[in-house]
Design an enzyme around this catalytic site. Structure first.
Site, short mmCIF file in Angstrom:
data_model
loop_
_atom_site.label_atom_id
_atom_site.label_comp_id
_atom_site.label_asym_id
_atom_site.label_seq_id
_atom_site.Cartn_x
_atom_site.Cartn_y
_atom_site.Cartn_z
N GLY A 261 -8.07 9.37 9.38
CA GLY A 261 -8.41 9.51 10.79
C GLY A 261 -9.41 10.61 11.10
CG ASN B 254 -6.17 1.61 11.65
OD1 ASN B 254 -4.98 1.47 11.50
ND2 ASN B 254 -6.74 1.30 12.81
CB ALA C 240 -8.15 7.60 4.50
N GLY C 241 -10.94 8.14 6.05
CA GLY C 241 -11.95 9.17 6.24
C GLY C 241 -13.29 8.68 6.72
CE LYS D 251 -3.05 2.85 2.62
NZ LYS D 251 -3.66 3.17 3.90
#
Lengths: 257, 86
Positions: free
Chosen positions: A161, A209, A187-188, A100
């Protein structure tokens, strides 16, 4: 999720929810949350081994590399050279050519440096890596990444995040229509409806995550995300109704008194 | 007993036997070679080479492995740092 695999560069992924392994309280919580999410791909970072305290446990004691596809990332790299170094170390530490790729451009937003990203991707593809690039929601950059050989694209929904959700669904939709490789929204995402929305738009998978690890109950949120991704995927395949300004009666008029 | 040489491992100085290999160093540190990547003076080594590559005075060795990641906070060691809206 059953009988609906995702194939990237000849590799078959059974789960359309991919998860990061950072920010958990401990490895036991990491393991439980990942099990609850049903994900078969987990991202990891590559860092120095603690040689002064060898009693520290290893993440791989909890995540069996035979059970999970371990996807190393180049998180924390702010230039092409560092990203290449970490990608090569990730391959040397693991067992696959999957990477990644992150080349970050700014510490506050963690937005990608897309010029550096394309340059690094081009080099790593030539070295035989399967490059999954973390990129902005820019369709032209996405196309350029495909042109240099990336077999999937990972555009952000919002800053890493941030939990802001899908900030630019129209750009993501254009990317999905423009490029002919799988799109993994990365993400987000903040909560389950964000993940479902990404899948309803037509994303092939979602990677997250913080939305799980940062929840009050990460294990319950992991389960919520599993169902959200599943529901969003089903709804996308089922085909939603068009939006209309006025009502359309669902019950027939015929037979009324 | 073989003479000692000084090398740097993950940034810290360390004494090892003059005839030690990268493989010897990993065994001494109780590190499983299957789980790490080793860089010797910026050259990434193949696992198969660990027992052949001897260490020399002043060598810089980096030993890396996978940690929890996918999120930037732990990269900077800032901890979880979440604020929950009530």
């Amino acid at each position: 999720m059953q009988n609906d695999p995702l194939t990237i560069a000849g590799r078959v992924f059974t789960s359309r929810l991919w998860v990061g392994t950072g920010k958990y309280k401990d490895f036991a919580e990491t393991k439980k949350a990942i099990e609850a999410s049903g994900a078969d791909v987990v991202t990891v970072a590559v860092r120095r081994v603690n040689i002064t305290d060898r009693s520290k446990e290893n993440l791989l004691d909890y995540l069996d590399p035979k059970k999970y596809i371990i996807l190393p990332n180049t998180a924390g790299c702010y230039n092409v050279e560092d990203a290449l170094r970490y990608a090569r170390l990730g391959r040397a530490a693991g067992v696959s050519d999957l990477i990644k790729l992150e080349v970050l451009g700014d510490e506050r937003t963690l937005f990608p440096d897309t010029a550096g990203l394309i340059e690094a991707a081009k080099i790593l593809v030539k070295e035989g890596f399967i490059v999954l690039p973390y990129t902005n929601d820019d369709p032209i950059v996405a196309q350029k990444l495909v042109d240099v050989g990336c077999p999937a694209i990972m555009p952000l929904a919002a800053p890493i995040g941030s939990g802001l959700g899908i900030r630019n669904p129209y750009n993501l939709k254009i990317i999905m229509e423009m490029v002919n490789v799988p799109i993994i929204v990365d993400a987000g995402v903040g909560t389950a409806s964000d993940a479902a929305f990404a899948m309803e738009l037509g994303a092939d998978a979602v990677l997250m995550n913080t939305a799980i690890a940062g929840a009050k109950d990460p294990i319950a949120m992991a389960e919520a995300m599993k169902y959200a991704v599943y529901a969003g995927r089903l709804a996308y395949k089922a085909g939603r109704i068009p939006r209309k300004l006025y009502a359309t009666a669902s019950s027939p008029i015929e037979g009324m008194l | 007993m073989a003479e000692a040489i000084q090398i740097h491992v993950n940034g810290d100085p360390r004494d090892v036997r003059a005839d030690a290999t990268v493989g010897d160093l990993l065994r001494e540190l109780a590190i499983k070679k299957e789980r790490v990547a080793v860089e010797l003076n910026l050259e990434i080594l193949d696992r198969k080479e660990f027992d052949q590559r001897s260490l020399k005075q002043g060598d810089r060795v980096e030993i890396l492995s996978f940690i929890g990641g996918g999120a930037p906070l732990d990269v900077y060691g800032r901890g979880r740092g979440f604020v929950h809206a009530e």
